[in-house]
Design a protein around this motif. Sequence first.
Motif, PDB file in Angstrom:
ATOM      1  N   GLN A  73       0.830  -1.210   0.000  1.00 52.64           N
ATOM      2  CA  GLN A  73       0.000   0.000   0.000  1.00 52.64           C
ATOM      3  C   GLN A  73       0.861   1.254   0.000  1.00 52.64           C
ATOM      4  N   THR A  74       1.941   1.241   0.748  1.00 49.06           N
ATOM      5  CA  THR A  74       2.837   2.403   0.784  1.00 49.06           C
ATOM      6  C   THR A  74       3.454   2.641  -0.589  1.00 49.06           C
ATOM      7  N   LYS A  77       0.937   4.230  -2.862  1.00 48.27           N
ATOM      8  CA  LYS A  77       0.746   5.660  -2.575  1.00 48.27           C
ATOM      9  C   LYS A  77       1.916   6.484  -3.113  1.00 48.27           C
ATOM     10  N   ALA A  80       1.453   6.695  -6.889  1.00 47.34           N
ATOM     11  CA  ALA A  80       0.411   7.677  -7.230  1.00 47.34           C
ATOM     12  C   ALA A  80       0.940   9.094  -7.031  1.00 47.34           C
ATOM     13  N   GLY A  81       1.691   9.299  -5.968  1.00 50.17           N
ATOM     14  CA  GLY A  81       2.301  10.612  -5.720  1.00 50.17           C
ATOM     15  C   GLY A  81       3.293  10.985  -6.805  1.00 50.17           C
ATOM     16  N   MET A 120      -2.640   7.216 -11.716  1.00 40.22           N
ATOM     17  CA  MET A 120      -2.743   7.361 -10.260  1.00 40.22           C
ATOM     18  C   MET A 120      -3.729   6.339  -9.703  1.00 40.22           C
ATOM     19  N   LEU A 124      -3.003   3.074  -7.149  1.00 41.57           N
ATOM     20  CA  LEU A 124      -3.718   2.901  -5.877  1.00 41.57           C
ATOM     21  C   LEU A 124      -4.564   1.627  -5.865  1.00 41.57           C
ATOM     22  N   THR A 127      -2.710  -1.760  -5.594  1.00 41.22           N
ATOM     23  CA  THR A 127      -1.977  -1.961  -4.338  1.00 41.22           C
ATOM     24  C   THR A 127      -2.912  -1.891  -3.131  1.00 41.22           C
ATOM     25  N   ASN A 129      -5.225   0.173  -2.171  1.00 37.52           N
ATOM     26  CA  ASN A 129      -5.493   1.452  -1.523  1.00 37.52           C
ATOM     27  C   ASN A 129      -6.912   1.942  -1.772  1.00 37.52           C
TER      28      ASN A 129
END
Length: 130
Positions: A73-74, A77, A80-81, A120, A124, A127, A129
């Motif tokens: 998940q990290t 993120k 996506a960032g 993005m 997410l 993963t 999110n």
Amino acid sequence: MDLTKHAKVAARIALGSSLIWAGISHLTVARQEFRAQVPDWVPLDVDDTVVYSGLAEIALGSALVLANPTYEQTVGKVAAGFFAAVFPGNISQYVNRRSAFGLDTDRKRFARLFFQPVLMYWALKSTNNL
């Protein structure tokens, strides 16, 4: 593992592999093309920016492909960032009418802007999110 989980794993690996390929192409065959996306306001040399972003894409793609479930998940993120962070490059290419990657008309460059949110979402969703 259910079908949805298999699909997410496949989507995560596909995205990671695409990032690795894009990163390698930053450093080799598409280096000139990627220069078209560097905004004029970036305080680094254009070629250095292309190289650094290529290295970042290789690292990020590798992290997506090899993600341990604990960090998945990290990593999503962060990916996506990253896609959000490079979006100004797509805007710059459109605004400055720079042709690259077959985006040789305003219409094509404008349409490309809508793909960044898809990347993005992909990062997410694949993963866990979303």
